[in-house]
Design an enzyme around this catalytic site. Structure first.
Site, short mmCIF file in Angstrom:
data_model
loop_
_atom_site.label_atom_id
_atom_site.label_comp_id
_atom_site.label_asym_id
_atom_site.label_seq_id
_atom_site.Cartn_x
_atom_site.Cartn_y
_atom_site.Cartn_z
N LYS A 1 -4.35 23.69 18.23
CA LYS A 1 -4.69 22.32 18.62
C LYS A 1 -5.82 22.33 19.64
O LYS A 1 -6.76 21.54 19.57
CB LYS A 1 -3.44 21.60 19.17
N GLN B 1 5.09 20.06 22.98
CA GLN B 1 5.38 20.87 21.79
C GLN B 1 6.87 21.10 21.65
O GLN B 1 7.55 21.49 22.61
CB GLN B 1 4.61 22.21 21.89
N ASP C 1 1.58 12.09 18.97
CA ASP C 1 2.47 12.68 17.96
C ASP C 1 3.18 11.58 17.16
O ASP C 1 3.76 11.86 16.11
CB ASP C 1 3.55 13.53 18.64
#
Ligand code: GUN
Length: 291
Positions: free
Chosen positions: A51, A95, A118
């Site tokens: 990312k 994460q 997200d």
């Protein structure tokens, strides 16, 4: 024919980079994504690194905040609260998975929905369900774009989604049923307790598989001409230099002979997932700088 996610991801990355260059030409700062990584999970470290690399390729700023697995839930929530307040940060991801003593639900809901790139916050999932503008989580968003940019007709088709995870299967089923393009499908959501799965997949014009079970879907389960989207990517031990090969949830060699379109593994859905995250971060940024 292969649905080439690698090539499309490169095209979209170039488009994002151009837009970022235009948006920052007048002196605005670039979009900024922060990723929180807790603990030493090897896969999570790789994902976060990927990312970060994608951010630098499109001209975003990015920060990885690493914490020891012993961080308390309260400390992590305080960190998120301070990022929420920081106007220099557009997007925040934590994460997953997190260590067992930290509630993923609490953490997900602590993120300001306007920075939740997200798309995991209840507010954003609610908006997605109602067909309102929101952050679509990265993998479903990537798949939608693979369908859209390859002009694959979805309206009126029967889409069978296999897997009901909150990250892929369930949002995917909602997106495909929306009154939108891609969308307008009749959707069946199958899962591990579905009886006679094959009877459903054989009816499908579009099959989206997100199970994490290597080569689970075989050619006898697929209708000729179907579009097959394989979200799985599992390391399977192999006698080669790396010691493993990557396998999707679909048995590619057989299914590719029947399908009209199929995503290969690797090079299909995988490269598109990071694109969704980049687009969401740009969207969060533009809501401040380009409205
Ligand atoms: N872990 C596995 N997939 C994801 C994802 O898309 N976002 C986050 N934050 N964690 C993940």
């Amino acid at each position: 024919m292969d649905l080439n996610g690698k090539a499309l991801s490169q095209t979209i990355k170039a488009e994002i980079a151009e837009e970022v260059a235009n948006l920052t030409a007048g002196g605005n700062r670039p979009p900024h994504l922060v990723a929180i990584l807790v603990g030493e999970d090897g896969a999570s470290r790789t994902y976060v690194k990927n990312k970060e690399n994608a951010c630098s390729r499109v001209g975003f700023a990015s920060t990885i905040k690493r914490f020891d697995a012993s961080i308390t839930e309260d400390e992590l929530l305080a960190e998120i609260a301070s990022i929420n307040e920081d106007d220099g940060i557009d997007g925040l991801i934590v994460q997953l998975p997190l260590p067992g003593h930290i509630s993923e639900s609490k953490v997900t809901h602590a993120i300001d929905p306007s920075k939740d790139v997200d798309g995991f916050h209840d507010i954003n999932i609610g908006k997605l369900t109602k067909g309102e503008d929101t952050f679509i989580s990265a993998t479903p968003y990537g798949i939608i774009q693979l369908l859209e940019r390859n002009n694959i007709e979805t309206s009126g088709k029967h889409c069978v989604v296999v897997g009901r995870s909150n990250i892929v299967g369930r949002p995917m089923s909602i997106l495909m049923s929306r009154n939108d393009n891609p969308g307008n499908c009749t959707v069946t959501l199958c899962h591990s307790r579905t009886a006679d799965l094959k009877s459903f997949t054989l009816m499908a014009d579009i099959v989206i598989v997100a199970l994490g079970r290597p080569e689970f879907v075989t050619a006898d389960m697929i209708k000729p001409g179907a579009v097959v989207i394989d979200v799985g990517i599992t390391r399977v031990d192999a006698d080669n230099e790396k010691g493993y090969v990557l396998k999707g949830d679909v048995e590619y060699s057989g299914v590719s002979e029947k399908a009209s379109w199929i995503t290969p593994v690797p090079g299909g859905v995988g490269p598109m997932t990071i694109i969704g995250l980049m687009q969401n971060t740009l969207k969060a940024y533009k809501s401040k700088f380009a409205s």
